[in-house]
Motif scaffolding. Structure first.
Motif, PDB file in Angstrom:
ATOM      1  N   ALA A   1      27.281  78.599   3.447  1.00 22.94           N
ATOM      2  CA  ALA A   1      27.804  77.428   4.477  1.00 22.94           C
ATOM      3  C   ALA A   1      26.738  76.222   4.712  1.00 22.94           C
ATOM      4  O   ALA A   1      27.211  75.135   4.430  1.00 22.94           O
ATOM      5  CB  ALA A   1      27.712  77.964   5.995  1.00 22.94           C
ATOM      6  N   LYS A   2      25.362  76.545   4.650  1.00 24.00           N
ATOM      7  CA  LYS A   2      24.111  75.560   4.350  1.00 24.00           C
ATOM      8  C   LYS A   2      24.423  74.834   3.277  1.00 24.00           C
ATOM      9  O   LYS A   2      24.377  73.374   3.077  1.00 24.00           O
ATOM     10  CB  LYS A   2      22.960  76.119   4.463  1.00 24.00           C
ATOM     11  N   ASN A   3      24.681  75.523   1.906  1.00 18.33           N
ATOM     12  CA  ASN A   3      24.945  74.760   0.989  1.00 18.33           C
ATOM     13  C   ASN A   3      26.079  73.681   0.760  1.00 18.33           C
ATOM     14  O   ASN A   3      25.897  72.535   0.359  1.00 18.33           O
ATOM     15  CB  ASN A   3      24.780  75.591  -0.380  1.00 18.33           C
ATOM     16  N   LEU A   4      27.097  74.366   1.311  1.00 21.19           N
ATOM     17  CA  LEU A   4      28.414  73.346   1.298  1.00 21.19           C
ATOM     18  C   LEU A   4      28.263  72.226   2.605  1.00 21.19           C
ATOM     19  O   LEU A   4      28.789  71.016   2.001  1.00 21.19           O
ATOM     20  CB  LEU A   4      29.476  74.103   2.050  1.00 21.19           C
ATOM     21  N   ALA A   5      27.517  72.432   3.445  1.00 16.59           N
ATOM     22  CA  ALA A   5      27.278  71.443   4.421  1.00 16.59           C
ATOM     23  C   ALA A   5      26.183  70.213   3.882  1.00 16.59           C
ATOM     24  O   ALA A   5      26.478  69.192   4.002  1.00 16.59           O
ATOM     25  CB  ALA A   5      26.383  71.832   5.741  1.00 16.59           C
ATOM     26  N   GLU A   6      25.273  70.736   2.947  1.00 17.76           N
ATOM     27  CA  GLU A   6      24.476  69.778   2.333  1.00 17.76           C
ATOM     28  C   GLU A   6      25.293  68.900   1.296  1.00 17.76           C
ATOM     29  O   GLU A   6      24.929  67.939   1.028  1.00 17.76           O
ATOM     30  CB  GLU A   6      23.115  70.593   1.790  1.00 17.76           C
ATOM     31  N   GLU A   7      26.344  69.758   0.506  1.00 20.10           N
ATOM     32  CA  GLU A   7      26.886  69.066  -0.571  1.00 20.10           C
ATOM     33  C   GLU A   7      27.851  67.780   0.146  1.00 20.10           C
ATOM     34  O   GLU A   7      28.139  66.797  -0.483  1.00 20.10           O
ATOM     35  CB  GLU A   7      27.770  69.998  -1.183  1.00 20.10           C
ATOM     36  N   ARG A   8      28.502  67.977   1.509  1.00 18.38           N
ATOM     37  CA  ARG A   8      29.058  67.201   2.039  1.00 18.38           C
ATOM     38  C   ARG A   8      28.446  65.961   2.499  1.00 18.38           C
ATOM     39  O   ARG A   8      28.880  64.971   2.662  1.00 18.38           O
ATOM     40  CB  ARG A   8      29.681  67.789   3.211  1.00 18.38           C
ATOM     41  N   THR A   9      27.239  66.110   2.781  1.00 17.79           N
ATOM     42  CA  THR A   9      26.300  64.855   3.331  1.00 17.79           C
ATOM     43  C   THR A   9      25.650  64.051   2.126  1.00 17.79           C
ATOM     44  O   THR A   9      25.166  63.009   2.430  1.00 17.79           O
ATOM     45  CB  THR A   9      24.990  65.450   4.135  1.00 17.79           C
ATOM     46  N   GLU A  10      25.765  64.755   0.731  1.00 21.13           N
ATOM     47  CA  GLU A  10      25.347  63.903  -0.003  1.00 21.13           C
ATOM     48  C   GLU A  10      26.208  62.802  -0.731  1.00 21.13           C
ATOM     49  O   GLU A  10      27.358  62.701  -0.583  1.00 21.13           O
ATOM     50  CB  GLU A  10      25.008  64.905  -1.275  1.00 21.13           C
TER      51      GLU A  10
END
Length: 67
Positions: free
Chosen positions: A58-67
């Motif tokens: 979930a953390k990786n998905l959230a980071e990908e969305r903010t990039e």
């Protein structure tokens, strides 16, 4: 057949009541899906690993969305 011992978790998170309740409900749901033949140690290990990997995903998905 052995039973998994009851697990008691005490969290002092007054500022995060809704979120801690959500976490406890998820732990209970996952614990209920485990085999009663598992040792308490194995059950805790499985819960910890599963929730840790889910958190990282979930953390990786959230980071990908903010990039």
């Amino acid at each position: 057949m052995s039973d998994i011992h009851q697990i008691t978790i005490i969290l002092d998170m007054k500022d995060h009541v809704a979120r801690s309740q959500e976490v406890l409900e998820e732990l209970q749901r996952r614990a209920g899906q485990l085999s009663p033949r598992l040792s308490e140690e194995d059950a805790l290990r499985i819960l910890l690993l599963d929730m840790t990997f889910d958190y990282l995903k979930a953390k990786n998905l959230a980071e990908e969305r903010t990039e």
